[in-house]
Write a protein that holds these residues in place. Structure first.
Motif, short mmCIF file in Angstrom:
data_model
loop_
_atom_site.label_atom_id
_atom_site.label_comp_id
_atom_site.label_asym_id
_atom_site.label_seq_id
_atom_site.Cartn_x
_atom_site.Cartn_y
_atom_site.Cartn_z
N TRP A 268 -3.76 13.44 7.90
CA TRP A 268 -2.91 13.88 6.79
C TRP A 268 -2.46 15.31 7.11
N PRO A 269 -1.36 15.49 7.83
CA PRO A 269 -0.96 16.83 8.31
C PRO A 269 -0.76 17.85 7.19
N ARG A 270 -0.16 17.44 6.08
CA ARG A 270 0.12 18.39 5.00
C ARG A 270 -1.15 18.86 4.32
N GLU A 271 -2.14 17.99 4.27
CA GLU A 271 -3.42 18.35 3.64
C GLU A 271 -4.36 19.03 4.63
N GLY A 272 -4.08 18.89 5.94
CA GLY A 272 -4.90 19.54 6.96
C GLY A 272 -6.21 18.82 7.25
N TYR A 273 -6.24 17.50 7.03
CA TYR A 273 -7.45 16.72 7.29
C TYR A 273 -7.16 15.56 8.23
N ALA A 274 -8.18 15.19 9.01
CA ALA A 274 -8.11 14.02 9.87
C ALA A 274 -9.43 13.25 9.75
N LEU A 275 -9.36 11.95 10.00
CA LEU A 275 -10.53 11.10 9.85
C LEU A 275 -10.58 10.12 11.02
N THR A 276 -11.76 10.01 11.62
CA THR A 276 -12.01 9.00 12.65
C THR A 276 -12.87 7.90 12.05
N VAL A 277 -12.44 6.66 12.21
CA VAL A 277 -13.19 5.50 11.72
C VAL A 277 -13.69 4.72 12.92
N GLU A 278 -15.00 4.53 13.00
CA GLU A 278 -15.60 3.81 14.12
C GLU A 278 -16.40 2.61 13.61
N GLY A 279 -16.28 1.50 14.31
CA GLY A 279 -17.02 0.30 13.96
C GLY A 279 -17.94 -0.11 15.09
N SER A 280 -19.09 -0.67 14.75
CA SER A 280 -20.04 -1.13 15.77
C SER A 280 -19.48 -2.37 16.47
N PRO A 281 -20.08 -2.78 17.60
CA PRO A 281 -19.53 -3.90 18.37
C PRO A 281 -19.38 -5.21 17.60
N GLU A 282 -20.14 -5.39 16.51
CA GLU A 282 -20.01 -6.62 15.72
C GLU A 282 -18.68 -6.66 14.97
N LEU A 283 -18.06 -5.51 14.78
CA LEU A 283 -16.84 -5.42 13.98
C LEU A 283 -15.67 -5.18 14.91
N ARG A 284 -15.11 -6.24 15.45
CA ARG A 284 -14.04 -6.09 16.44
C ARG A 284 -12.72 -6.66 15.96
N HIS A 285 -12.62 -6.89 14.65
CA HIS A 285 -11.33 -7.17 14.03
C HIS A 285 -11.03 -6.01 13.07
#
Length: 307
Positions: free
Chosen positions: A236-253
């Motif tokens: 979110w460039p205007r708010e100055g925040y970024a988020l990384t979402v990671e899933g374990s190998p069981e969640l590949r969709h």
């Protein structure tokens, strides 16, 4: 006997976790869902009241677990080990069961600390609940809040005397502020038919590709990506925040949901493709068959940074 207003307040009671400047609200009685997640002045999740999700009764939630499957089951019907099973519709406007039944149920608060909580749900297919899911299972949901992130763990155990097919995932709603950038890699994506069910599997190219971060836009997408790399990025460039979402190998969709004109998007790490129970010939459908006593688990980690 408590009055109606008191019962309603009890049903929507929010359990709050804190870690530094971060706060997380949980609603065990509303499907084990997240009420809010704030980091400093930024709401990282957007509470949404979806009238189609009948069992939420109009209550706004910012994210909820998907057990024992993700997304739609075509015609509320599937066949498993020679037996036909019929599910009760749970999505308004469609003859469709969606997202399992964990989001429809009250979860028990098993453990609670300042920055973590463990919720549990025991499902048995009694006469009233058979239509939600015809097998017994036990689910555990753990939230761990950090000052710069949130981890979600989901555990599913087959407590039935029979094998059962399962899937899992989590459905967060992210705020769709102007300029939201999105990026992730996947190998293919399922196009949808008029019934919102998978029609054709195509390579992730052109308008389907988010391999290079780009504006989330206003185009309507409600599709399941397969062969997800396990990482997704929001900024979110205007708010100055970024988020990384990671899933374990069981969640590949990964299901991407961008409803036009709405102030949110959905980005759902899940184990199974949409209608996977009815697609047994697809080797990577993500549907697991658990024997009695067998367990499956998945983990999601979201990390916040300033940009």
């Amino acid at each position: 006997m408590p009055c109606t207003g008191q019962r309603e307040r009890e049903m929507t009671a929010v359990v709050e976790l804190e870690a530094g400047g971060a706060k997380l609200g949980l609603m065990p009685d509303v499907g084990g869902s997240i009420a809010f997640w704030r980091c400093g002045e930024m709401d990282l999740l957007r509470p949404v009241s979806d009238p189609h999700l009948i069992a939420q009764h109009g209550r706004a939630v910012a994210g909820y677990p998907l057990v024992p499957f993700s997304n739609r089951v075509a015609g509320d019907h599937f066949r498993f080990e020679g037996v036909d099973y019929h599910l009760a519709p749970s999505f308004g406007g469609e003859n469709c069961a969606i997202h399992g039944n964990g989001w429809q149920r009250r979860w028990g608060l098993d453990r609670l600390a300042n920055s973590s909580a463990t919720l549990t749900l025991d499902h048995a297919p009694t006469r009233d609940l058979m239509g939600q899911w015809p097998f017994s299972y036990r689910a555990q949901l753990r939230y761990d809040l950090r000052e710069n992130g949130l981890s979600i763990g989901i555990l599913l155990e087959n407590t039935d005397t029979r094998d059962q097919p399962v899937g899992m995932g989590f459905h967060p709603y992210f705020p769709r502020h102007a300029g939201l950038k999105l990026g992730f890699a996947a190998s293919s994506v399922w196009t949808n038919g008029p019934d919102h069910l998978p029609a054709l599997r195509v390579p992730v190219e052109g308008e389907w590709s988010f391999a290079h971060m780009r504006d989330a836009g206003q185009e309507p997408i409600d599709n399941c990506y397969a062969g997800w790399s396990g990482s997704a990025f929001l900024r979110w460039p205007r708010e100055g925040y970024a988020l990384t979402v990671e899933g374990s190998p069981e969640l590949r969709h990964l299901v991407l949901f961008t409803p036009p004109g709405q102030p949110y998007i959905g980005l759902e790490p899940v184990s199974n493709m949409t209608d996977g129970f009815n697609r047994p010939i697809i080797a990577d459908s993500g549907v697991r068959v658990l024997a009695p006593g067998q367990k499956m688990e998945g983990h999601i980690r979201m990390t916040v940074t300033r940009c």
